[in-house]
Design an enzyme around this catalytic site. Structure first.
Site, mmCIF file in Angstrom:
data_model
loop_
_atom_site.group_PDB
_atom_site.id
_atom_site.type_symbol
_atom_site.label_atom_id
_atom_site.label_comp_id
_atom_site.label_asym_id
_atom_site.label_seq_id
_atom_site.Cartn_x
_atom_site.Cartn_y
_atom_site.Cartn_z
ATOM 1 N N LYS A 160 0.860 -1.191 0.000
ATOM 2 C CA LYS A 160 0.000 0.000 0.000
ATOM 3 C C LYS A 160 0.890 1.233 0.000
ATOM 4 O O LYS A 160 1.893 1.280 0.728
ATOM 5 C CB LYS A 160 -0.905 -0.021 1.239
ATOM 6 C CG LYS A 160 -1.905 1.121 1.286
ATOM 7 C CD LYS A 160 -2.810 1.013 2.510
ATOM 8 C CE LYS A 160 -3.877 2.102 2.534
ATOM 9 N NZ LYS A 160 -4.770 1.985 3.705
ATOM 10 N N SER B 289 -9.686 2.059 2.733
ATOM 11 C CA SER B 289 -8.805 2.768 1.825
ATOM 12 C C SER B 289 -7.808 1.871 1.093
ATOM 13 O O SER B 289 -7.248 2.298 0.100
ATOM 14 C CB SER B 289 -8.041 3.844 2.588
ATOM 15 O OG SER B 289 -7.223 3.248 3.593
ATOM 16 N N SER C 241 -9.829 -0.247 6.954
ATOM 17 C CA SER C 241 -9.279 -0.169 5.601
ATOM 18 C C SER C 241 -8.601 -1.427 5.073
ATOM 19 O O SER C 241 -8.277 -1.487 3.891
ATOM 20 C CB SER C 241 -8.294 0.987 5.508
ATOM 21 O OG SER C 241 -9.013 2.171 5.395
HETATM 22 N N1 GLN Z 1 -13.005 4.579 6.258
HETATM 23 C C1 GLN Z 1 -12.333 4.956 7.442
HETATM 24 C C2 GLN Z 1 -11.871 6.385 7.321
HETATM 25 O O1 GLN Z 1 -12.086 6.967 6.317
HETATM 26 C C3 GLN Z 1 -11.175 4.041 7.728
HETATM 27 C C4 GLN Z 1 -10.004 4.286 6.891
HETATM 28 C C5 GLN Z 1 -8.825 3.430 7.275
HETATM 29 O O2 GLN Z 1 -8.966 2.417 7.940
HETATM 30 N N2 GLN Z 1 -7.649 3.903 6.881
HETATM 31 O O3 GLN Z 1 -11.303 6.942 8.201
#
Ligand code: GLN
Length: 446
Positions: free
Chosen positions: A49, A124, A148
């Protein structure tokens, strides 16, 4: 696609062939799972990532503001991977600075869900999930601040695991919500997730929140036949879509047949998780992202003086969602509002954590949905709040620092439905054993 376990037995020549096959597949693909196909190390290729530092690579975090930035060092997880004979290969797409649930906010364009290209891959870590699902990666690393890893894994039909907070070093992970972030494996199956988890976990003096609790190595002791007391949360399920409810019922009946004990438990209304998480994550993000000022990293806007340079760099370099969070995060931390929002969110966080602790004094694991629906269509979440609400089942785990694993359980019109097991802190062995047991039972049904 060859599994990680199998790939680790191959010699250099065989691995080169695999890498070249992957490259060909990626070049022919239109799902945009990768921001770039950087390589440069020999070993079993694992996709990374793009918020994890790999020395010499242009780490972007999916943002324009890091354009031109070159990582000067390896993240601890990368050092550990290399020591184990794995090689970072390719930087996967992501929501800008890991803020999002759909990979729609990347400066480098959206990633498509390989199971249905009109739908999001989740986020994400959508690039990592899509790459593994599309056979464009053997395995990948993601990061999970509020789901995410687990939610994109569920949307793409792969396995994604979020370790206990402190289990995996955050050194070299671009910070989003420092008290929530963990790096974890995204793989084709449960055993690969255990193998990769073992490789990247362990105490690291370079991360002050790293736990001094040894990981005895879960992959070597995997036992799919262990029987557990598994908690289910009826109040959680009523807000999930019928596909998710169906998968949940299916998993429960399989687990019962396999000899596990199912017990109803209760947790606080998960809408409180959303409130506590978004205040905490935005507050932490606003301070963490103050470092991107045009001086130290990447992109710098043309300007006449220093103040204007800061303003223009951040105005032009950050996308809309990131700016919204910086503003809201700054607001909840400002004097006069700090007690009303930030402190309240922390109190709530403690309550949520203690609710989980109570439940884990009665059961070994909790079975929960990962997301309220299957992968949704691009552009279908019309407001930021609608998007935030889709995280309802994943963020309690991060607020409480717990480990969880998402695995594919069912399919609805070609779209995967994933569920997660959640365990008490540092109980990863239980998590992997139960997930492996369920995976085997599902396999034997098909
Ligand atoms: N969707 C969540 C956010 O936008 C989690 C994102 C993540 O785990 N990086 O904060």
């Amino acid at each position: 696609m060859i599994t990680l376990k199998e790939a680790m037995k191959l010699n250099k020549e065989e691995l080169k062939e695999i890498v070249s096959d992957i490259k060909t597949r990626v070049q022919k693909s239109d799902i945009n799972a990768y921001i770039s196909l950087d390589e440069g190390f020999e070993g079993v290729p694992v996709a990374i990532k793009d918020n994890i530092q790999v020395k010499g690579w242009n780490v972007t975090c999916g943002s324009k503001i890091l354009q031109g930035y070159v990582a000067p060092y390896d993240a601890t997880v990368i050092v550990k991977m290399k020591e184990a004979g794995l090689a970072p290969f390719g930087r996967t797409n992501m929501d800008e600075f890991a803020m999002g649930s759909s990979t729609e906010t990347s400066y480098y364009g959206k990633t498509l869900n390989p199971k249905d290209k009109s739908r999001v891959p989740g986020g994400s870590s959508g690039g990592s999930a899509a790459a593994v699902a599309a056979k464009e990666a053997i395995a990948a690393l993601g990061s999970d601040t509020g789901g995410s890893i687990r939610q994109p894994a569920a949307f793409c039909g792969i396995v994604g695991m979020k370790p206990t907070y402190g289990r995996v070093s955050r050194y070299g992970l671009a910070a989003y919500g420092s008290s929530l972030d963990q790096i974890g494996p995204m793989t084709q199956n449960v055993e690969d997730a255990a193998i990769l988890y073992d490789i990247i976990s362990g105490y690291d003096p370079k991360d002050s929140t790293s736990a001094r609790i040894e990981n005895p190595g879960v992959s070597k002791s995997l036992n799919p036949d262990r029987k557990f007391k598994i908690g289910i949360v009826p109040s959680y399920i009523k807000d999930a879509s019928s596909e998710v409810q169906k998968a949940y019922d299916k998993a429960i009946s399989i687990l019962q047949k396999e000899g596990h004990t199912i017990k109803e438990v209760s947790l606080m209304d998960a809408r409180y998780d959303i409130a506590s998480y978004y205040i905490t994550a935005m507050a932490e993000a606003s301070t963490n992202l103050s470092r991107y000022d045009g001086v130290r990293y990447g992109f710098r806007a043309e300007s006449e003086n220093l103040k204007q340079m800061y303003k223009k760099t951040r105005s032009e370099g950050f996308g809309e969602e990131v700016k919204r969070r910086i503003l809201l995060g700054t607001f909840v931390l400002s004097s006069g509002y700090y007690d009303a929002y930030y402190i309240k969110a922390q109190k709530l966080r403690n309550l949520i954590k203690s609710e989980y602790e109570k439940v884990f004094s009665k059961v070994d694991l909790i079975l929960s949905p990962v997301a309220p629906t299957v992968a949704f269509e691009f552009g279908s979440k019309k407001t930021p709040l609608e998007m935030y609400l889709s995280d309802v089942y994943t963020i309690g785990v991060n607020l409480s620092g717990l480990p969880a694993i998402s695995l594919p359980v069912d399919e609805h019109q070609g779209l995967p439905v994933g569920l997660q097991f959640i365990a008490g802190a540092f109980e990863e062995q239980k998590l992997f054993d139960a997930a492996l047991g369920l995976e085997r039972a599902l396999d034997s049904q098909n």
